[in-house]
Design a protein around this motif. Sequence first.
Motif, PDB file in Angstrom:
ATOM      1  N   THR A 185     -11.538   4.157 -17.999  1.00  0.00           N
ATOM      2  CA  THR A 185     -11.607   3.747 -16.592  1.00  0.00           C
ATOM      3  C   THR A 185     -11.385   4.924 -15.663  1.00  0.00           C
ATOM      4  O   THR A 185     -10.826   5.956 -16.040  1.00  0.00           O
ATOM      5  N   GLY A 186     -11.825   4.751 -14.419  1.00  0.00           N
ATOM      6  CA  GLY A 186     -11.611   5.759 -13.401  1.00  0.00           C
ATOM      7  C   GLY A 186     -11.520   5.126 -12.038  1.00  0.00           C
ATOM      8  O   GLY A 186     -12.136   4.078 -11.785  1.00  0.00           O
ATOM      9  N   TYR A 187     -10.727   5.744 -11.160  1.00  0.00           N
ATOM     10  CA  TYR A 187     -10.511   5.231  -9.814  1.00  0.00           C
ATOM     11  C   TYR A 187     -10.431   6.393  -8.831  1.00  0.00           C
ATOM     12  O   TYR A 187      -9.930   7.463  -9.175  1.00  0.00           O
ATOM     13  N   PRO A 188     -10.854   6.157  -7.600  1.00  0.00           N
ATOM     14  CA  PRO A 188     -10.622   7.178  -6.573  1.00  0.00           C
ATOM     15  C   PRO A 188      -9.160   7.130  -6.139  1.00  0.00           C
ATOM     16  O   PRO A 188      -8.461   6.128  -6.360  1.00  0.00           O
ATOM     17  N   VAL A 189      -8.727   8.170  -5.482  1.00  0.00           N
ATOM     18  CA  VAL A 189      -7.341   8.267  -5.035  1.00  0.00           C
ATOM     19  C   VAL A 189      -6.967   7.104  -4.123  1.00  0.00           C
ATOM     20  O   VAL A 189      -5.846   6.605  -4.152  1.00  0.00           O
ATOM     21  N   SER A 190      -7.934   6.648  -3.324  1.00  0.00           N
ATOM     22  CA  SER A 190      -7.663   5.615  -2.325  1.00  0.00           C
ATOM     23  C   SER A 190      -7.181   4.293  -2.929  1.00  0.00           C
ATOM     24  O   SER A 190      -6.516   3.509  -2.258  1.00  0.00           O
ATOM     25  N   MET A 244     -20.085   0.163 -16.162  1.00  0.00           N
ATOM     26  CA  MET A 244     -20.039  -0.773 -15.045  1.00  0.00           C
ATOM     27  C   MET A 244     -19.055  -0.267 -13.994  1.00  0.00           C
ATOM     28  O   MET A 244     -18.101   0.441 -14.314  1.00  0.00           O
ATOM     29  N   ALA A 245     -19.319  -0.646 -12.767  1.00  0.00           N
ATOM     30  CA  ALA A 245     -18.495  -0.144 -11.670  1.00  0.00           C
ATOM     31  C   ALA A 245     -18.386  -1.182 -10.561  1.00  0.00           C
ATOM     32  O   ALA A 245     -19.205  -2.099 -10.465  1.00  0.00           O
ATOM     33  N   TRP A 246     -17.362  -1.013  -9.753  1.00  0.00           N
ATOM     34  CA  TRP A 246     -17.200  -1.780  -8.523  1.00  0.00           C
ATOM     35  C   TRP A 246     -17.352  -0.828  -7.339  1.00  0.00           C
ATOM     36  O   TRP A 246     -16.752   0.256  -7.330  1.00  0.00           O
ATOM     37  N   PHE A 247     -18.151  -1.267  -6.377  1.00  0.00           N
ATOM     38  CA  PHE A 247     -18.318  -0.544  -5.121  1.00  0.00           C
ATOM     39  C   PHE A 247     -17.938  -1.482  -3.985  1.00  0.00           C
ATOM     40  O   PHE A 247     -18.038  -2.696  -4.102  1.00  0.00           O
ATOM     41  N   LYS A 304      -6.162   4.115  -6.557  1.00  0.00           N
ATOM     42  CA  LYS A 304      -5.469   4.337  -7.816  1.00  0.00           C
ATOM     43  C   LYS A 304      -4.029   3.825  -7.731  1.00  0.00           C
ATOM     44  O   LYS A 304      -3.331   4.065  -6.746  1.00  0.00           O
ATOM     45  N   GLY A 305      -3.630   3.094  -8.747  1.00  0.00           N
ATOM     46  CA  GLY A 305      -2.308   2.488  -8.761  1.00  0.00           C
ATOM     47  C   GLY A 305      -2.272   1.109  -8.149  1.00  0.00           C
ATOM     48  O   GLY A 305      -1.286   0.379  -8.318  1.00  0.00           O
ATOM     49  N   ARG A 306      -3.307   0.724  -7.420  1.00  0.00           N
ATOM     50  CA  ARG A 306      -3.364  -0.597  -6.803  1.00  0.00           C
ATOM     51  C   ARG A 306      -4.438  -1.477  -7.437  1.00  0.00           C
ATOM     52  O   ARG A 306      -4.288  -2.687  -7.514  1.00  0.00           O
ATOM     53  N   PHE A 307      -5.549  -0.867  -7.862  1.00  0.00           N
ATOM     54  CA  PHE A 307      -6.670  -1.613  -8.433  1.00  0.00           C
ATOM     55  C   PHE A 307      -6.738  -1.371  -9.942  1.00  0.00           C
ATOM     56  O   PHE A 307      -6.456  -0.264 -10.412  1.00  0.00           O
ATOM     57  N   THR A 308      -7.143  -2.389 -10.671  1.00  0.00           N
ATOM     58  CA  THR A 308      -7.325  -2.274 -12.114  1.00  0.00           C
ATOM     59  C   THR A 308      -8.629  -2.954 -12.516  1.00  0.00           C
ATOM     60  O   THR A 308      -8.831  -4.130 -12.213  1.00  0.00           O
ATOM     61  N   VAL A 309      -9.483  -2.207 -13.190  1.00  0.00           N
ATOM     62  CA  VAL A 309     -10.747  -2.752 -13.671  1.00  0.00           C
ATOM     63  C   VAL A 309     -10.603  -3.083 -15.155  1.00  0.00           C
ATOM     64  O   VAL A 309      -9.930  -2.358 -15.912  1.00  0.00           O
ATOM     65  N   SER A 310     -11.215  -4.177 -15.564  1.00  0.00           N
ATOM     66  CA  SER A 310     -11.191  -4.574 -16.967  1.00  0.00           C
ATOM     67  C   SER A 310     -12.444  -5.380 -17.264  1.00  0.00           C
ATOM     68  O   SER A 310     -13.179  -5.764 -16.354  1.00  0.00           O
ATOM     69  N   LYS A 311     -12.684  -5.609 -18.543  1.00  0.00           N
ATOM     70  CA  LYS A 311     -13.845  -6.407 -18.910  1.00  0.00           C
ATOM     71  C   LYS A 311     -13.536  -7.244 -20.135  1.00  0.00           C
ATOM     72  O   LYS A 311     -12.690  -6.876 -20.959  1.00  0.00           O
ATOM     73  N   GLY A 334     -17.464   3.841  -4.256  1.00  0.00           N
ATOM     74  CA  GLY A 334     -17.008   3.400  -5.564  1.00  0.00           C
ATOM     75  C   GLY A 334     -15.510   3.236  -5.588  1.00  0.00           C
ATOM     76  O   GLY A 334     -14.782   4.088  -5.076  1.00  0.00           O
ATOM     77  N   VAL A 335     -15.024   2.135  -6.187  1.00  0.00           N
ATOM     78  CA  VAL A 335     -13.586   1.914  -6.263  1.00  0.00           C
ATOM     79  C   VAL A 335     -13.084   1.783  -7.692  1.00  0.00           C
ATOM     80  O   VAL A 335     -11.874   1.849  -7.932  1.00  0.00           O
ATOM     81  N   ALA A 336     -13.975   1.607  -8.670  1.00  0.00           N
ATOM     82  CA  ALA A 336     -13.537   1.528 -10.061  1.00  0.00           C
ATOM     83  C   ALA A 336     -14.736   1.670 -10.981  1.00  0.00           C
ATOM     84  O   ALA A 336     -15.828   1.189 -10.654  1.00  0.00           O
ATOM     85  N   ILE A 337     -14.512   2.332 -12.096  1.00  0.00           N
ATOM     86  CA  ILE A 337     -15.545   2.509 -13.124  1.00  0.00           C
ATOM     87  C   ILE A 337     -14.941   2.166 -14.468  1.00  0.00           C
ATOM     88  O   ILE A 337     -13.777   2.505 -14.733  1.00  0.00           O
ATOM     89  N   ILE A 338     -15.726   1.528 -15.319  1.00  0.00           N
ATOM     90  CA  ILE A 338     -15.300   1.325 -16.699  1.00  0.00           C
ATOM     91  C   ILE A 338     -16.474   1.646 -17.608  1.00  0.00           C
ATOM     92  O   ILE A 338     -17.568   1.098 -17.445  1.00  0.00           O
ATOM     93  N   GLY A 339     -16.279   2.563 -18.518  1.00  0.00           N
ATOM     94  CA  GLY A 339     -17.335   2.981 -19.410  1.00  0.00           C
ATOM     95  C   GLY A 339     -17.503   2.045 -20.591  1.00  0.00           C
ATOM     96  O   GLY A 339     -16.717   1.116 -20.790  1.00  0.00           O
ATOM     97  N   SER A 340     -18.518   2.292 -21.373  1.00  0.00           N
ATOM     98  CA  SER A 340     -18.794   1.445 -22.526  1.00  0.00           C
ATOM     99  C   SER A 340     -17.648   1.461 -23.533  1.00  0.00           C
ATOM    100  O   SER A 340     -17.421   0.481 -24.249  1.00  0.00           O
ATOM    101  N   SER A 341     -16.892   2.560 -23.560  1.00  0.00           N
ATOM    102  CA  SER A 341     -15.754   2.664 -24.480  1.00  0.00           C
ATOM    103  C   SER A 341     -14.493   2.024 -23.932  1.00  0.00           C
ATOM    104  O   SER A 341     -13.490   1.911 -24.641  1.00  0.00           O
ATOM    105  N   GLY A 342     -14.534   1.643 -22.653  1.00  0.00           N
ATOM    106  CA  GLY A 342     -13.363   1.058 -22.015  1.00  0.00           C
ATOM    107  C   GLY A 342     -12.570   2.029 -21.165  1.00  0.00           C
ATOM    108  O   GLY A 342     -11.595   1.644 -20.532  1.00  0.00           O
TER     109      GLY A 342
END
Length: 121
Positions: free
Chosen positions: A57-62, A34-37, A64-71, A47-55
């Motif tokens: 996560t990934g973020y672009p530099v723009s 799942m991802a946020w765009f 990173k450190g400010r946004f946090t994705v969770s589920k 794209g601003v955040a990705i979270i894989g099935s395993s949990g």
Amino acid sequence: QVQLVESGGGSVQPGGSLRLSCTHSGFTDNHYCMAWFRQAPGKGREGVAIIGSSGSTGYPVSVKGRFTVSKDNAKNTLYLQMNSLKPEDTGMNYCAADLLCAGWVARDYTYWGQGTQVTVS
């Protein structure tokens, strides 16, 4: 039938915070990526955040450190905590899902919500 519904957008001043939610149905997110765009007026989806099935996560530099994705698998809900918001974070925010983790390419995601607007000014 897969459905994704975003909520939590709004207007904030620079430096403020918002938490977006994406409630989904029709699939179990422990099998999906799942991802946020976001999309600013006149621009493509970024794209601003990705979270894989395993949990993982990934973020672009723009963001990173400010946004946090969770589920929360029990609630079938994806979250995006956005802190230290900047005017350039303004845009319509969408959650997306796919069986494959496609990274930052929007067209590679199969399922999309309708979006929730974030305005920072």
